[in-house]
Design a protein around this motif. Structure first.
Motif, PDB file in Angstrom:
ATOM      1  N   PRO A  41       1.694   2.985  -3.846  1.00  0.00           N
ATOM      2  CA  PRO A  41       0.812   3.953  -4.507  1.00  0.00           C
ATOM      3  C   PRO A  41       0.558   5.196  -3.663  1.00  0.00           C
ATOM      4  O   PRO A  41       0.384   6.286  -4.215  1.00  0.00           O
ATOM      5  CB  PRO A  41      -0.481   3.172  -4.757  1.00  0.00           C
ATOM      6  N   VAL A  42       0.544   5.057  -2.350  1.00  0.00           N
ATOM      7  CA  VAL A  42       0.311   6.235  -1.506  1.00  0.00           C
ATOM      8  C   VAL A  42       1.435   7.243  -1.692  1.00  0.00           C
ATOM      9  O   VAL A  42       1.190   8.438  -1.873  1.00  0.00           O
ATOM     10  CB  VAL A  42       0.152   5.822  -0.029  1.00  0.00           C
ATOM     11  N   GLN A  43       2.671   6.768  -1.678  1.00  0.00           N
ATOM     12  CA  GLN A  43       3.799   7.681  -1.861  1.00  0.00           C
ATOM     13  C   GLN A  43       3.833   8.251  -3.275  1.00  0.00           C
ATOM     14  O   GLN A  43       4.126   9.430  -3.472  1.00  0.00           O
ATOM     15  CB  GLN A  43       5.114   6.980  -1.545  1.00  0.00           C
ATOM     16  N   GLY A  44       3.531   7.430  -4.280  1.00  0.00           N
ATOM     17  CA  GLY A  44       3.529   7.910  -5.659  1.00  0.00           C
ATOM     18  C   GLY A  44       2.466   8.967  -5.901  1.00  0.00           C
ATOM     19  O   GLY A  44       2.722   9.993  -6.528  1.00  0.00           O
ATOM     20  N   LEU A  45       1.261   8.718  -5.385  1.00  0.00           N
ATOM     21  CA  LEU A  45       0.188   9.698  -5.560  1.00  0.00           C
ATOM     22  C   LEU A  45       0.426  10.947  -4.726  1.00  0.00           C
ATOM     23  O   LEU A  45       0.079  12.057  -5.148  1.00  0.00           O
ATOM     24  CB  LEU A  45      -1.153   9.072  -5.214  1.00  0.00           C
ATOM     25  N   ASP A  46       1.021  10.778  -3.563  1.00  0.00           N
ATOM     26  CA  ASP A  46       1.345  11.940  -2.738  1.00  0.00           C
ATOM     27  C   ASP A  46       2.337  12.845  -3.465  1.00  0.00           C
ATOM     28  O   ASP A  46       2.161  14.068  -3.491  1.00  0.00           O
ATOM     29  CB  ASP A  46       1.900  11.499  -1.388  1.00  0.00           C
ATOM     30  N   ALA A  47       3.342  12.249  -4.068  1.00  0.00           N
ATOM     31  CA  ALA A  47       4.313  13.043  -4.824  1.00  0.00           C
ATOM     32  C   ALA A  47       3.644  13.718  -6.021  1.00  0.00           C
ATOM     33  O   ALA A  47       3.924  14.889  -6.327  1.00  0.00           O
ATOM     34  CB  ALA A  47       5.458  12.155  -5.305  1.00  0.00           C
ATOM     35  N   LEU A  63       0.807  -1.208   0.000  1.00  0.00           N
ATOM     36  CA  LEU A  63       0.000   0.000   0.000  1.00  0.00           C
ATOM     37  C   LEU A  63       0.847   1.268   0.000  1.00  0.00           C
ATOM     38  O   LEU A  63       0.432   2.292  -0.547  1.00  0.00           O
ATOM     39  CB  LEU A  63      -0.946   0.004   1.203  1.00  0.00           C
ATOM     40  N   THR A  64       2.032   1.216   0.567  1.00  0.00           N
ATOM     41  CA  THR A  64       2.858   2.422   0.634  1.00  0.00           C
ATOM     42  C   THR A  64       3.325   2.884  -0.743  1.00  0.00           C
ATOM     43  O   THR A  64       3.541   4.076  -0.937  1.00  0.00           O
ATOM     44  CB  THR A  64       4.090   2.200   1.530  1.00  0.00           C
TER      45      THR A  64
END
Length: 180
Positions: A49-55, A46-47
């Motif tokens: 896509p969360v990090q990619g979308l956050d960026a 889960l981390t």
């Protein structure tokens, strides 16, 4: 192991609840099923896509929202017509990374998979552990190709329109010139 403990607790609780209501116990509904493998991979990866979308969201200007709202876009339209097109590359990259990591995930698949069900990683591991390396090559190659082909397609789709693939920096005349 955390997923096994959580899902076993859910199964026990559900069986206890149904037994208390006088209904038959269904047994293990979540443990040892495809749901357990999907849940474990979701929690584990889960981390990414969360990090990619956050960026990707950090790169968007707040002025885009203001401009779209001043032109009459409501939040659903703002998401669909402004954010999603601009987040296409981070979304595709995140999905690709999760796909490739899930495809080669061995520990969760080995522990949580249903009986008589194998993933490519499990099959390659079983054949390699039996020292049948020639037989293990096909599932391992399938994992490799399933990871490389989407990366190539994503790289090609991210290239600006009309731009050719990167070529050698030297001209054809320079590359065949005499080195003396």
């Amino acid at each position: 192991m955390g997923v096994v403990i959580v899902l076993a607790g859910v199964d026990r609780g559900l069986n206890g609840l149904l037994a208390g209501l006088g209904l038959p116990r269904p047994g293990l509904l979540f443990s040892g099923t495809l749901f357990a493998v999907i849940f474990a991979c979701t929690v584990r990866f889960l981390t990414i896509p969360v990090q990619g979308l956050d960026a990707g969201l950090q790169a968007l200007s707040p002025n885009l929202d203001s401009a779209a709202r001043s032109l009459g876009r409501r939040p659903p339209g703002l998401l669909r017509h402004v954010h999603l097109p601009l987040l296409r590359v981070p979304l595709a990259t995140s999905a690709l990374l999760v796909f490739v990591d899930t495809l080669k995930e061995l520990p969760a698949a080995l522990v949580l998979r249903p009986f008589n069900t194998n993933t490519l990683a499990v099959r390659a591991f079983e054949l390699a552990s039996d020292e049948r390396l020639a037989d293990a090559a096909l599932p391992a190659l399938a994992i490799l190709l399933a990871g490389v082909v989407p990366v190539l397609l994503l790289t090609r789709s991210m290239r600006p329109a009309g731009q050719a693939a990167p070529a050698d920096a030297r001209s054809p005349v320079e590359s065949h010139a005499d080195p003396r």
